[in-house]
Design an enzyme around this catalytic site. Structure first.
Site, mmCIF file in Angstrom:
data_model
loop_
_atom_site.group_PDB
_atom_site.id
_atom_site.type_symbol
_atom_site.label_atom_id
_atom_site.label_comp_id
_atom_site.label_asym_id
_atom_site.label_seq_id
_atom_site.Cartn_x
_atom_site.Cartn_y
_atom_site.Cartn_z
ATOM 1 N N GLU A 228 0.882 -1.171 0.000
ATOM 2 C CA GLU A 228 0.000 0.000 0.000
ATOM 3 C C GLU A 228 0.909 1.207 0.000
ATOM 4 O O GLU A 228 1.560 1.506 0.999
ATOM 5 C CB GLU A 228 -0.926 -0.018 1.227
ATOM 6 C CG GLU A 228 -2.071 0.978 1.119
ATOM 7 C CD GLU A 228 -1.767 2.323 1.736
ATOM 8 O OE1 GLU A 228 -1.399 3.246 0.972
ATOM 9 O OE2 GLU A 228 -1.866 2.448 2.959
ATOM 10 N N CYS A 262 -1.994 8.799 3.004
ATOM 11 C CA CYS A 262 -1.986 8.361 1.609
ATOM 12 C C CYS A 262 -3.331 8.612 0.943
ATOM 13 O O CYS A 262 -3.392 8.887 -0.254
ATOM 14 C CB CYS A 262 -1.634 6.878 1.532
ATOM 15 S SG CYS A 262 0.038 6.476 2.081
#
Length: 458
Positions: A228, A262
């Site tokens: 990720e 993010c």
């Protein structure tokens, strides 16, 4: 990078830690390997009990754990408390659902009884970031442990107290010795861990560069990896949207965790019919934010986690302005102790500037004017990243268009991108591969074994 807790609010070193040496690392690897041989045979009921006890400890000690988080990486205290609450939710979700997610699947054929088993892989190396120092770990560890794997955590160097606190929670929750271990080690040690045959797979949440290094090292050993990575998430606003709700959510989506997320909205793609009004209101909201000590409940935006991050954000902003981007507000370090940066808004951003192509991990919003939904999608997809996307419209056709055409692992319509234990989480393109959370997340680190018994068809 030294392993140390440095308070980003004032720059003071809270505590330093000595990294494990080769012998100590070997001891922990051996312990994990031994623990797996027993732990993989434990029942779902036992694992669920231990994970539930860990959730109870998190809930009981939320205030203490949140304060550790805030002091180490600068998260607003109330946000840190919310993060602990999310960890509790994640633990309980997998404690209640893991057995169902990993139940044997019958696939009958004419000549055999066939079924699929989901079996644990072994010790998994987890390389985790500092920005959500508890949630990032628990959202991987909860399903991995419920699946019967054991975990070795290499956390970010600036959150060692969080890393040790997490290990302590699992230990006191009742998990057997060696099932979850924190490794306080230098980054240079990671490659040798990935190469060790006792490590069966690796997961990383972090930068694009780190992901590339880890994935290539794992691939050379023919090992599974889940990544990720970064995101430059678009926030698309169409004329039919609820502008007031979009404004409130858009500012929150950009400044969450001081912009160090993010899945924070970073590129605001706004239809020209509402562009001027929305940008003016957005700038006013950014300028009105209360900046200060994250332990203070009145604070709305705190410091960046490290001085290096602050300098990196400022470098991207200054280079973008030099390339022709228009600065609407902010754009510099705040003159006070600690690692504070002004909430910043950029517009008219050239394609060759950092603000157009790179992820800016700080409180910097970038605005783009578009004429319609088609151009909005074109701008939104013009990125190497594809983690999440938020699109605002009341038009049913546009909702379907954005859901279908946006290149992202997650698309949220009329809300901000967020993680939820019940929903698979992950990205497309250079934002990584594999999924966390949901049923998909627990099946990432299992051996999917097909069993076929000839002659038995029922």
């Amino acid at each position: 990078m030294p392993i140390a807790s440095i308070n980003p609010t004032n720059g003071e070193t809270l505590k330093e830690f000595t990294a494990l040496d080769s012998r100590q690392i070997e001891d922990r690897l051996a312990k994990a390997d031994r623990a797996f041989e027993t732990y993989r045979r434990t029942s779902f009921a036992d694992r669920a009990n231990w994970l539930t006890q860990a959730a109870n400890l998190l809930e009981q000690e939320k205030a203490r754990l949140a304060r550790i988080m805030t002091l180490e990486m600068g998260k607003l205290l109330r946000a840190a408390e919310e993060e602990i609450t999310k960890c509790v939710k994640g633990c309980r979700f997998y404690a209640e659902n893991a057995e169902r997610f990993l139940a044997e699947q019958e696939i009958p054929t004419e000549t055999a009884r066939n079924y699929v088993r989901y079996e644990p892989m072994g010790p998994i190396l987890a390389i985790m970031p500092w920005n959500f120092p508890f949630w990032q770990v628990f959202r991987f560890a909860a399903p991995a442990l419920m699946a019967g794997n054991v975990v070795l955590l290499k956390h970010a160097a600036n959150v060692p107290q969080c890393a040790l606190a997490i290990e302590d929670i699992f230990r006191r929750g009742g998990f057997p010795d060696g099932v979850f271990q924190t490794l306080l080690i230098e980054t240079e040690r990671v490659r040798s861990l990935i190469e060790d045959p006792r490590i069966k797979a690796v997961t990383l949440t972090g930068s694009e560069r780190a992901g590339s290094d880890v994935a290539s090292a794992a691939a050379r050993q023919i090992k599974k990896s889940v990544l990720e990575l970064g995101g430059s998430d678009p926030f698309i606003l169409m004329p039919s949207a609820d502008l007031e709700a979009a404004l409130k959510t858009g500012v929150a989506a950009r400044i969450q965790n001081t912009g160090q997320s993010c899945i924070a909205s970073k590129r605001f793609v706004v239809a020209e019919q509402v562009y001027d009004r929305f940008v003016a209101d957005f700038v006013a909201k950014m300028e009105s934010l209360e900046i200060g000590d994250p332990l203070d409940q009145a604070t709305e935006i705190g410091p960046l986690a490290t001085e290096a991050i602050l300098k990196g954000v400022d470098d991207q902003v200054q280079k973008s302005i030099a390339a022709g981007a228009k600065l609407l507000t902010g754009g510099k370090r705040i003159d006070r102790s600690g690692f504070f940066y002004e909430p910043t808004v950029l517009a008219e951003i050239p394609r060759e500037s950092p603000a157009y192509r790179e992820e800016i991990f700080g409180p910097v919003a970038c605005f783009f004017r578009v004429k319609d939904a088609a151009e909005a999608i074109e701008i939104a997809n013009d990125s190497s990243f594809g983690l999440g996307a938020s699109a605002w419209t009341s038009d049913p056709a546009e909702k379907e268009l954005f859901a279908r055409e946006l290149e992202a692992g997650m698309v949220f319509i009329n809300s901000m991108v967020a993680s939820d234990p019940r929903l698979p989480f992950g990205g497309a393109k250079r934002s990584g591969f594999g999924r966390e959370l949901g049923a998909e997340g627990i099946r990432e680190f299992v051996n999917i074994k097909t069993v076929s018994v000839a002659g038995a068809t029922s």
